[in-house]
Motif scaffolding. Structure first.
Motif, PDB file in Angstrom:
ATOM      1  N   LEU A 179       0.829  -1.209   0.000  1.00  0.00           N
ATOM      2  CA  LEU A 179       0.000   0.000   0.000  1.00  0.00           C
ATOM      3  C   LEU A 179       0.864   1.261   0.000  1.00  0.00           C
ATOM      4  O   LEU A 179       1.834   1.353   0.762  1.00  0.00           O
ATOM      5  CB  LEU A 179      -0.915   0.026   1.226  1.00  0.00           C
ATOM      6  N   PHE A 207      -7.134   2.345  -4.732  1.00  0.00           N
ATOM      7  CA  PHE A 207      -5.868   1.677  -5.026  1.00  0.00           C
ATOM      8  C   PHE A 207      -6.096   0.366  -5.766  1.00  0.00           C
ATOM      9  O   PHE A 207      -5.427   0.073  -6.766  1.00  0.00           O
ATOM     10  CB  PHE A 207      -5.116   1.425  -3.721  1.00  0.00           C
ATOM     11  N   VAL A 211      -2.614   5.646   1.380  1.00  0.00           N
ATOM     12  CA  VAL A 211      -3.620   4.663   1.767  1.00  0.00           C
ATOM     13  C   VAL A 211      -3.370   4.175   3.193  1.00  0.00           C
ATOM     14  O   VAL A 211      -4.272   4.179   4.029  1.00  0.00           O
ATOM     15  CB  VAL A 211      -3.631   3.460   0.801  1.00  0.00           C
ATOM     16  N   CYS A 264       2.119  -5.774  -8.000  1.00  0.00           N
ATOM     17  CA  CYS A 264       2.983  -4.680  -7.547  1.00  0.00           C
ATOM     18  C   CYS A 264       4.448  -4.972  -7.846  1.00  0.00           C
ATOM     19  O   CYS A 264       5.215  -4.057  -8.162  1.00  0.00           O
ATOM     20  CB  CYS A 264       2.778  -4.424  -6.058  1.00  0.00           C
TER      21      CYS A 264
END
Length: 209
Positions: A152, A172, A156, A197
């Protein structure tokens, strides 16, 4: 069990409209497939596929969507995969641990960074550990959920209220593709938030000093 229950629901309700089917699915079926999921969330692709079958088969019965592939159905119905929802629940539980909403029985530790915000300090593992121990380590909630949390961004993970955190988390997650492992489909990765990610350059992981 959720799959059998879904077939029973379809046997009672004969309508197949999008509105009716989504109401039935969300209120009667999905909750059964997600109960206490942060505790048991699977990591094996075959298990993920098996659970995802509940949603895949039910949404295929919706009028007009039977010929659409599963990934496109998710977009059309504005649904997340069950895999993505389980990861979302784990992330939300970490927020609750961070802010004392839930008891931190696993003694999860956090560190605040000026640039990265709050990050989970992942437990250490002896480098000489067996492969079985490494698998248990990777699949444990403290590591699995901690790695999810560490993906994150600061805007966030620093939200102070649960409502604002969920809203920021939703924004997100909308930036991350949701292509759950499905038989017959070629996927670029496991569809975990962590993998997506990593493909973007990698989340900021933090281990104990």
């Amino acid at each position: 069990q959720s799959g059998h229950y879904g077939r029973g629901v379809l046997g009672v309700f004969k309508g197949r409209s999008k509105l009716l089917m989504l109401q039935l699915y969300k209120s009667l079926i999905r909750c059964r497939a997600e109960y206490c999921s942060p505790l048991w969330s699977p990591t094996k692709i075959t298990d993920i596929q098996l659970i995802e079958t509940v949603q895949r088969q039910f949404t295929r019965r919706i009028h007009g969507l039977g010929d659409m592939n599963y990934w496109d159905r998710l977009k059309e119905l504005k649904l997340k995969s069950l895999q993505r929802r389980r990861e979302r629940y784990s992330i939300i539980y970490i927020w609750k641990l961070l802010h004392g909403v839930c008891p931190n029985d696993i003694k999860m530790e956090f560190k605040e960074h000026p640039r990265l915000g709050f990050k989970v300090l992942l437990p250490t593992l002896n480098r000489q550990s067996s492969n079985a121990a490494k698998t248990c380590y990777d699949n444990s909630f403290a590591v699995r959920a901690g790695r999810l949390w560490n993906t994150l961004p600061k805007d966030v993970n620093t939200k102070k209220t649960l409502e604002s955190f969920k809203a920021a988390l939703e924004v997100f997650l909308e930036t991350i593709p949701d292509m759950p492992p499905t038989p017959g489909y070629s996927t670029p990765n496991s569809n975990s938030i962590i993998d997506w990610c990593n493909q973007r350059g990698g989340p900021q992981m933090v281990r104990r000093p």
